[in-house]
Each structure stands twice: as structure tokens, then as C-alpha cells.
Design an enzyme around this catalytic site. Sequence first.
Site, short mmCIF file in Angstrom:
data_model
loop_
_atom_site.label_atom_id
_atom_site.label_comp_id
_atom_site.label_asym_id
_atom_site.label_seq_id
_atom_site.Cartn_x
_atom_site.Cartn_y
_atom_site.Cartn_z
N LYS A 1 0.83 -1.22 0.00
CA LYS A 1 0.00 0.00 0.00
C LYS A 1 0.86 1.27 0.00
O LYS A 1 2.07 1.21 0.28
CB LYS A 1 -0.94 -0.05 1.20
CG LYS A 1 -1.95 -1.22 1.15
CD LYS A 1 -2.97 -1.11 2.28
CE LYS A 1 -3.97 -2.25 2.23
NZ LYS A 1 -5.02 -2.09 3.28
N ARG B 1 -2.34 -14.52 4.77
CA ARG B 1 -3.01 -13.75 5.83
C ARG B 1 -2.24 -13.90 7.15
O ARG B 1 -2.13 -12.96 7.93
CB ARG B 1 -4.47 -14.21 6.02
CG ARG B 1 -5.38 -14.01 4.82
CD ARG B 1 -5.79 -12.59 4.57
NE ARG B 1 -6.32 -11.88 5.68
CZ ARG B 1 -7.04 -10.75 5.57
NH1 ARG B 1 -7.33 -10.23 4.37
NH2 ARG B 1 -7.48 -10.12 6.63
N THR C 1 -5.54 -6.99 10.63
CA THR C 1 -5.81 -5.72 9.95
C THR C 1 -5.24 -4.53 10.74
O THR C 1 -4.66 -3.62 10.17
CB THR C 1 -7.34 -5.54 9.77
OG1 THR C 1 -7.86 -6.70 9.12
CG2 THR C 1 -7.65 -4.30 8.96
N ARG D 1 2.57 -6.62 8.87
CA ARG D 1 1.90 -5.42 9.41
C ARG D 1 2.51 -5.01 10.75
O ARG D 1 2.63 -3.82 11.05
CB ARG D 1 0.40 -5.67 9.52
CG ARG D 1 -0.30 -5.53 8.15
CD ARG D 1 -1.71 -6.05 8.18
NE ARG D 1 -2.48 -5.65 6.98
CZ ARG D 1 -3.63 -6.20 6.64
NH1 ARG D 1 -4.17 -7.16 7.38
NH2 ARG D 1 -4.27 -5.78 5.56
N HIS E 1 -2.13 -5.44 1.48
CA HIS E 1 -3.42 -6.11 1.29
C HIS E 1 -3.17 -7.59 1.09
O HIS E 1 -2.14 -7.98 0.54
CB HIS E 1 -4.11 -5.55 0.03
CG HIS E 1 -5.30 -6.35 -0.40
ND1 HIS E 1 -6.53 -6.20 0.21
CD2 HIS E 1 -5.45 -7.33 -1.33
CE1 HIS E 1 -7.39 -7.06 -0.36
NE2 HIS E 1 -6.76 -7.75 -1.29
#
Length: 139
Positions: free
Chosen positions: A11, A87, A93, A104, A117
Site C-alpha cells: 500500500k 493472511r 488488519t 503489518r 493487502h
Amino acid sequence: MANNRTFTMIKPDAVANGHIGAILDQVTKAGFKIVALKYTSLSAEKAGEFYAVHAERGFFADLVGFMSSGPIVAAILEKDNAIEDFRKLIGATDPAKADKGTIRNLFAKSIDANAVHGSDSDENAEIEGNFFFSSFERF
Ligand code: CDP
Ligand code: MG
């Protein structure tokens, strides 16, 4: 074969912060093969189309603004159990809740600017990959 592939984007926050190389390194070291790769950007219209499933959510306008704020890297990745394993590799998230060592956790600062993503199903991986790549651009 479909369930061996997932779709990802690096991103705008992670691109702007110089993390393209580090993230692709984590991805390939985790056993994912890059079968399509593109450095590009999303217009607000295209970002809205990509995230249409979230159109009714309160964060939608901010998400569209953020995803069209700068360049992104789009990729299709191949590995056994690709959706679930990817994932797991990227983490929750909200980076504050993402397990230590996940992408992340390492590279994201907030729930909206969360670095990467990852598709949530085989069906969406197929749709999302087709959104960015023609048959001539995947290997
Ligand atoms: O990306 P992921 O599948 O983990 O989450 P999602 O629930 O499908 O949401 C899509 C994207 O919307 C997230 O990755 C965030 O960038 C953004 N989002 C947000 O800004 N605020 C939230 N409360 C939830 C999601
Ligand atoms: Mg999602």
C-alpha cells in the site's frame, strides 16, 4: 490451482516509507513465488471499485483517499494454501493487534495505513488478480 494463489498490494504508506524491497523479501522468504508484479497507482475511482465491498463502511472514503494517495505494488503470489498462509504472514488488519514478526507488525503504523493487502478467499484472489493483470502479465 486456484487455491494456490493469492493477490497482494504493497500500500501507499509502505511504498512511501521505502519498504517495497523488505516486504518482497519477507514474502519470497516465506515461500511465495511471485507470478505477477506491477508498480502502479490507483485513481480514486479505481480504488473505490477495488474496495466496493466496503462501500457502506464508515472508513470507505478515507480508504479510497488513502489507496489513491500514491503508488502501490500489486502482485499475484503462488504457494500451497496461499490465502491462509499469506493472511498469517501479514497479520491482523490492525497492526497494533498483529502478531510479532508479521508484515503489518513490522511495517504498518495504523489500521488504515496498514502496509499490505491480502485476499480473503480464492474467489476474491481471482477477481483481484484480474483487476490488475492480463493473461500476458502472469507467469
Ligand atoms: O485488509 P484486511 O482484509 O485485513 O481488512 P478489511 O476488513 O478487508 O478492510 C480493508 C481495508 O480497509 C483494511 O486493510 C484497512 O486499510 C481499511 N480499514 C480501515 O481503514 N479501518 C477499519 N476499521 C477497517 C479497515
Ligand atoms: Mg479484506
